[in-house]
Design a protein around this motif. Sequence first.
Motif, PDB file in Angstrom:
ATOM      1  N   PHE A   1       0.805  -1.214   0.000  1.00  0.00           N
ATOM      2  CA  PHE A   1       0.000   0.000   0.000  1.00  0.00           C
ATOM      3  C   PHE A   1       0.840   1.267   0.000  1.00  0.00           C
ATOM      4  CE2 PHE A   1      -3.054  -3.156   1.456  1.00  0.00           C
ATOM      5  CZ  PHE A   1      -4.072  -2.907   0.553  1.00  0.00           C
ATOM      6  N   ARG A   2       2.123   1.164   0.329  1.00  0.00           N
ATOM      7  CA  ARG A   2       3.026   2.309   0.288  1.00  0.00           C
ATOM      8  C   ARG A   2       3.557   2.554  -1.129  1.00  0.00           C
ATOM      9  NH1 ARG A   2       7.331   0.486   3.367  1.00  0.00           N
ATOM     10  NH2 ARG A   2       5.927   0.517   5.119  1.00  0.00           N
ATOM     11  N   ASP A   3       3.563   1.508  -1.957  1.00  0.00           N
ATOM     12  CA  ASP A   3       4.120   1.594  -3.304  1.00  0.00           C
ATOM     13  C   ASP A   3       3.159   2.329  -4.227  1.00  0.00           C
ATOM     14  OD1 ASP A   3       5.544   1.289  -5.605  1.00  0.00           O
ATOM     15  OD2 ASP A   3       5.355  -0.892  -5.706  1.00  0.00           O
ATOM     16  N   ARG A   4       3.581   3.492  -4.703  1.00  0.00           N
ATOM     17  CA  ARG A   4       2.733   4.301  -5.582  1.00  0.00           C
ATOM     18  C   ARG A   4       2.848   3.889  -7.047  1.00  0.00           C
ATOM     19  NH1 ARG A   4       0.655   7.589  -2.151  1.00  0.00           N
ATOM     20  NH2 ARG A   4       1.797   8.810  -0.614  1.00  0.00           N
ATOM     21  N   LYS A   5       3.876   3.140  -7.405  1.00  0.00           N
ATOM     22  CA  LYS A   5       4.072   2.728  -8.794  1.00  0.00           C
ATOM     23  C   LYS A   5       3.227   1.519  -9.173  1.00  0.00           C
ATOM     24  CE  LYS A   5       8.788   4.435  -8.836  1.00  0.00           C
ATOM     25  NZ  LYS A   5      10.198   4.062  -8.875  1.00  0.00           N
TER      26      LYS A   5
ATOM     27  N   ALA B   1      11.507 -10.892  -5.144  1.00  0.00           N
ATOM     28  CA  ALA B   1      11.271 -10.067  -6.340  1.00  0.00           C
ATOM     29  C   ALA B   1      11.254  -8.577  -6.039  1.00  0.00           C
ATOM     30  CB  ALA B   1       9.951 -10.480  -6.992  1.00  0.00           C
ATOM     31  N   ARG B   2      10.714  -8.187  -4.913  1.00  0.00           N
ATOM     32  CA  ARG B   2      10.523  -6.767  -4.631  1.00  0.00           C
ATOM     33  C   ARG B   2      11.226  -6.305  -3.361  1.00  0.00           C
ATOM     34  NH1 ARG B   2       6.500  -4.095  -7.137  1.00  0.00           N
ATOM     35  NH2 ARG B   2       5.967  -3.007  -5.220  1.00  0.00           N
ATOM     36  N   GLY B   3      12.133  -7.108  -2.840  1.00  0.00           N
ATOM     37  CA  GLY B   3      12.808  -6.785  -1.590  1.00  0.00           C
ATOM     38  C   GLY B   3      13.634  -5.514  -1.648  1.00  0.00           C
ATOM     39  N   SER B   4      14.341  -5.294  -2.758  1.00  0.00           N
ATOM     40  CA  SER B   4      15.174  -4.086  -2.848  1.00  0.00           C
ATOM     41  C   SER B   4      14.304  -2.834  -2.896  1.00  0.00           C
ATOM     42  CB  SER B   4      16.090  -4.161  -4.058  1.00  0.00           C
ATOM     43  OG  SER B   4      15.323  -4.219  -5.256  1.00  0.00           O
ATOM     44  N   GLY B   5      13.221  -2.879  -3.651  1.00  0.00           N
ATOM     45  CA  GLY B   5      12.297  -1.745  -3.695  1.00  0.00           C
ATOM     46  C   GLY B   5      11.635  -1.529  -2.346  1.00  0.00           C
ATOM     47  N   MET B   6      11.396  -2.620  -1.637  1.00  0.00           N
ATOM     48  CA  MET B   6      10.800  -2.532  -0.304  1.00  0.00           C
ATOM     49  C   MET B   6      11.743  -1.789   0.637  1.00  0.00           C
ATOM     50  SD  MET B   6       9.434  -5.879   1.649  1.00  0.00           S
ATOM     51  CE  MET B   6       8.452  -5.827   3.108  1.00  0.00           C
ATOM     52  N   ALA B   7      13.019  -2.089   0.536  1.00  0.00           N
ATOM     53  CA  ALA B   7      14.016  -1.413   1.372  1.00  0.00           C
ATOM     54  C   ALA B   7      14.118   0.066   1.004  1.00  0.00           C
ATOM     55  CB  ALA B   7      15.370  -2.092   1.219  1.00  0.00           C
TER      56      ALA B   7
END
Length: 128
Positions: A35-39, A66-72
């Motif tokens: 829910f924090r990811d605007r993309k 898959a999305r760990g780096s973006g999560m960080a």
Amino acid sequence: MGFWSSFWDIIWWFVWAFAFIAYLFALFAIIGDLFRDRKLNGWWKAVWILFLIFVPFLTALVYLIARGSGMAERGAAEARQAKDATDAYIQQVAGSSAADEIAKAKALLDSGAITAEDYAQLKAKALS
């Protein structure tokens, strides 16, 4: 024999409880990140949530890979934004610098609102 009669049963129960609580922490972190990811659009968020409900452990593992780096990155950006907001609030509440106080006092002196003696007291107070 009851549940509490075997030491190893108790240890095994604590291991499973720890694993479950760790999974809940990861699950809430993933949902918060979704829910924090605007993309990511709403449909993809819904797909991730559905997979988290029906295939929870595998989906959580795939999401973290898959999305760990973006999560960080999103977590770091949110922490940086919170720090900036806190710093701005502290600066606002703390007041102005000594130079600002002296400039205000000088403006009051020039306008005739205070005397030279008052100006000297304000200047000394600002510098202390």
